[in-house]
Scaffold this motif. Structure first.
Motif, short mmCIF file in Angstrom:
data_model
loop_
_atom_site.label_atom_id
_atom_site.label_comp_id
_atom_site.label_asym_id
_atom_site.label_seq_id
_atom_site.Cartn_x
_atom_site.Cartn_y
_atom_site.Cartn_z
N MET A 62 23.02 30.63 46.28
CA MET A 62 22.73 30.11 45.19
C MET A 62 20.94 29.79 45.43
O MET A 62 20.09 30.25 44.54
N SER A 63 20.69 29.39 46.47
CA SER A 63 19.21 29.31 46.63
C SER A 63 18.31 30.42 46.67
O SER A 63 17.21 30.52 46.03
N ALA A 64 19.05 31.57 47.46
CA ALA A 64 18.27 32.87 47.40
C ALA A 64 18.26 33.39 46.06
O ALA A 64 17.34 34.07 45.26
N ILE A 65 19.28 33.40 45.08
CA ILE A 65 19.48 33.91 43.88
C ILE A 65 18.54 33.27 42.96
O ILE A 65 17.73 33.82 42.09
N ALA A 66 18.56 31.75 43.09
CA ALA A 66 17.74 31.12 42.07
C ALA A 66 16.01 31.40 42.41
O ALA A 66 15.17 31.34 41.34
N LYS A 67 15.89 31.54 43.52
CA LYS A 67 14.44 31.94 43.87
C LYS A 67 13.90 33.36 43.42
O LYS A 67 12.88 33.38 43.13
N SER A 68 14.85 34.18 43.21
CA SER A 68 14.66 35.41 43.00
C SER A 68 14.48 35.55 41.50
O SER A 68 13.97 36.46 40.82
N LEU A 69 14.76 34.47 40.81
CA LEU A 69 14.79 34.56 39.21
C LEU A 69 13.47 33.93 38.63
O LEU A 69 13.14 32.94 39.30
N ASP A 70 12.50 34.42 38.07
CA ASP A 70 11.35 33.90 37.40
C ASP A 70 11.98 32.98 35.85
O ASP A 70 13.04 32.96 35.78
N ASP A 71 10.86 32.15 35.62
CA ASP A 71 11.42 31.43 34.35
C ASP A 71 12.10 32.02 33.32
O ASP A 71 13.00 31.50 32.70
N ALA A 72 11.40 33.31 32.92
CA ALA A 72 12.32 33.91 31.67
C ALA A 72 13.72 34.37 32.05
O ALA A 72 14.66 34.26 31.45
N GLY A 73 13.85 34.68 33.42
CA GLY A 73 15.36 35.12 33.90
C GLY A 73 16.02 34.09 33.76
O GLY A 73 17.53 33.87 33.38
N TYR B 164 18.12 24.65 42.58
CA TYR B 164 18.46 25.41 43.83
C TYR B 164 16.99 26.17 44.24
O TYR B 164 16.64 26.16 45.44
N ALA B 165 16.08 26.74 43.20
CA ALA B 165 14.89 27.23 43.61
C ALA B 165 13.84 26.24 44.27
O ALA B 165 13.41 26.61 45.28
N GLY B 166 13.93 25.02 43.83
CA GLY B 166 12.99 24.33 44.38
C GLY B 166 13.39 23.30 45.47
O GLY B 166 12.76 22.73 46.20
N GLY B 167 14.66 23.60 45.84
CA GLY B 167 15.09 22.78 47.19
C GLY B 167 15.95 21.47 47.19
O GLY B 167 16.28 21.15 48.00
#
Lengths: 346, 280
Positions: free
Chosen positions: A321-332, A311-314
């Motif tokens: 989901m895309s917005a939420i995944a982008k807001s999370l860092d790797d640890a999150g 989701y974060a990568g597209g």
């Protein structure tokens, strides 16, 4: 007649002629035609081009959407409540004054550029009529948007053309699918997902048992079209027909994946793990709160982490989901995946 | 003798003068007649003026009127935005051909609190002067009752604005619409002052007065005014009073209606249902 009188007369007649000539030149010839105004002005004003075109104009190209609308709550002629196309989509043949619609920038006239003006923010749009405010009559359906579906886009669940028609699970229930027939088509699924869709240790596919039927069907369709990218799934899904997809989805949805311990304690743990925003849709223990969202029950940590990265990568795309995944860092991402990864099938 | 002679001469002179003056008057009358016999009135005199040159439309066949059922208005302001789009009205919070007012009766207060979409609080809620929405105000007060009232030009039967126009730029058509001829408007704004309903405003760019036309370019093509077209609850009603089955004829037959400020004698043609004595 004395000469000075004759001169006076001539001057008067001359003045009269000048007055007539000036009036003929200056005053429009249609003045006084119908009254004390320029008669041609009426037809000139009537010549303006209408911008709002009416529903029949839209229907000529968008027959399917029109049909959905004409059978939905936004078309209620018995109560005179008719939300016509152009109320939300803007004038069919005119400018978009506030630039509030997607595609409006490509050209002011529809369908000249063949792009329909689609409202970009349905939450802002729908609450124009449906937010509860002082003065709005009680007959109007109203919500307090802060207390309704966590402020998500209305279009996530509602079909705006027929707002009581819901997307997701209810739509799938209407579509149907035969679980028994589906089981006979799952030979290709079992090696990775397990024979009943419970992904035991060592299997690389996510758990499918108990998953929402609509979500499964949508996922298979997305793999088949390439909208969701996975080389193995592309190969498996490309040979499936629409009815195969419905049957397989119905089979795995009918399989059991019982929940682990749930309730307040688990919700508190979810918060601690940074998964509070997940829980509002997917539930504290992975069982979704609404029928439209996928179950996370029994998914492996690796799978969940991979899904969030997609989701974060597209590679996968979804309005929320895309917005939420982008807001999370790797640890999150790792924390959330680890939390839901712990809710195994029993 | 001298005196008598001079008296005769005076008499003769007076007679000649009066004769000449009479001829001069006659000449003036001829000029005036010529003035009167310009093409327009000449056509008007000869067997009645035809309808204006509008395709497939005869204004003698129609008498337009407007209805507002304030009980149905939800204050969504789609009409206000549609009007601005249809008629290319300035996109700011100060110029409206139609607008919506909210009347809120707070417990313990004698007069209602009135706001419209142009109120700064409501503009702040919409976030833009180009979009309109009513903010969720009065939450901390006890509201006894509240309602919305759409407003627009009343297209009066005896319009004060037409009476004061010095150039004939604004006029009442035979089918019952008050229009403005922008080529004849000199921007004096007497009509803005004369209108008791505040329906007119000055277009600073074009230097002319502007107001609601009931979308004359639409109704003469068989369409509804833009505000009526988009109203999602049927709070705005429009039609032809000559047609007994039209929405407005049925609206007037089925309801007891009010007009705004009847005491001004303008005889409005926008009829309201479900308003209050405080709505003026």
């Amino acid at each position: 007649m004395p000469r000075h009188i004759r001169r006076l007369l001539l001057v008067l007649i001359g003045l009269g002629l000048v007055a007539v000539a000036v009036r003929n030149l200056v005053v429009d010839r249609s003045f006084y035609e119908y009254g004390h105004y320029r008669g041609n002005a009426v037809a000139e004003i009537a010549r303006d081009k209408p911008k709002f075109q009416g529903t029949a104009y839209c229907q000529s190209c968008h027959a399917a959407e029109y049909d959905t609308w004409a059978h939905g709550l936004h078309y209620s002629p018995d109560t005179a409540r008719i939300v016509k196309c152009e109320v939300c989509h803007g004038p069919g043949g005119g400018r978009d004054p506030g630039q509030n619609y997607l595609h409006a920038a490509t050209g002011p006239v529809h369908p000249g550029n063949l792009k329909l003006a689609v409202p970009a923010d349905t939450t802002a749009l729908c609450t124009v009529c449906h937010e509860q405010i002082v003065g709005r009559p009680a007959e109007q359906r109203q919500i307090v948007s802060g207390e309704h579906a966590g402020g998500q886009q209305c279009s996530l669940c509602h079909d705006a053309h027929a707002p009581l028609r819901f997307k997701g699970a209810l739509a799938a229930a209407a579509a149907g699918g035969n679980p028994a027939a589906g089981q006979r088509k799952t030979a290709a699924c079992a090696p990775c997902h397990g024979p009943t869709g419970v992904s035991a240790a060592g299997l690389i596919g996510p758990t499918l048992a108990g998953q929402n039927r609509a979500y499964l069907a949508a996922a298979l369709a997305a793999y088949r079209s390439g909208a969701r990218k996975n080389p193995i799934m592309l190969g498996v899904a490309s040979v499936l027909s629409n009815s195969d997809i419905e049957d397989i989805a119905a089979f795995f949805a009918s399989q059991k994946c019982a929940a682990g311990p749930g309730g307040a304690a688990q919700l508190a743990a979810a918060r601690a793990a940074g998964a509070a925003m997940c829980a509002s849709c997917h539930g504290a223990n992975g069982v979704p709160t609404g029928a439209a969202w996928p179950s996370l029950l029994g998914q492996s940590t690796d799978y969940l982490q991979g899904a969030l990265r997609s989701y974060a990568g597209g590679d996968r795309s979804h309005v929320v989901m895309s917005a939420i995944a982008k807001s999370l860092d790797d640890a999150g991402t790792a924390k959330v995946a680890a939390y839901y990864g712990g809710a195994a099938c029993k | 003798m001298d005196d008598e002679t001079s008296a005769d001469e005076v008499q003769a002179g007076r007679r000649a003068f009066l004769t000449c003056f009479g001829s001069a008057l006659a000449g003036g009358a001829v000029a005036a007649t010529a003035t009167a016999l310009l093409p327009g009135p000449a056509r008007a005199a000869a067997g009645g003026a035809p309808s204006p040159a509008i395709p497939d439309y005869d204004w003698k066949q129609h008498q337009w009127a407007f209805g507002v059922d304030a009980r149905k208005c939800i204050g969504c302001l789609r009409c206000v935005e549609a009007c601005k789009a249809e008629n290319e009205v300035a996109l700011d919070a100060h110029h409206f051909r139609t607008w919506v007012e909210r009347y809120v009766y707070v417990e313990g207060e004698d007069a209602p609190r009135i706001d419209s979409q142009a109120d700064p609080v409501n503009i702040a809620a919409s976030g833009s002067e180009q979009h309109y929405r009513f903010a969720n105000r009065y939450q901390d007060q006890k509201v006894e009752r509240a309602f919305f009232v759409p407003k627009l030009c009343n297209h009066c039967t005896h319009p004060a604005c037409v009476q004061v126009c010095p150039t004939g730029a604004t006029f009442k058509t035979d089918d019952g619409v008050v229009l403005i001829d922008h080529t004849y408007c000199i921007g004096c704004q007497y009509c803005v002052q004369a209108c008791p309903y505040g329906a007119r405003f000055f277009n600073v760019e074009k230097k002319v007065t502007e107001k609601c036309t009931w979308c004359y370019h639409r109704i003469t093509k068989g369409l509804l005014p833009a505000c009526v077209e988009v109203c999602p609850t049927g709070a705005r009603i429009f039609g032809d009073r000559r047609d007994k089955q039209s929405p407005i004829s049925r609206f007037l037959a089925e309801n007891r209606v009010d007009v705004l400020k009847p005491e001004t004698g303008n005889a409005p043609n926008v009829f309201y249902v479900g308003i209050d004595k405080d709505v003026r």
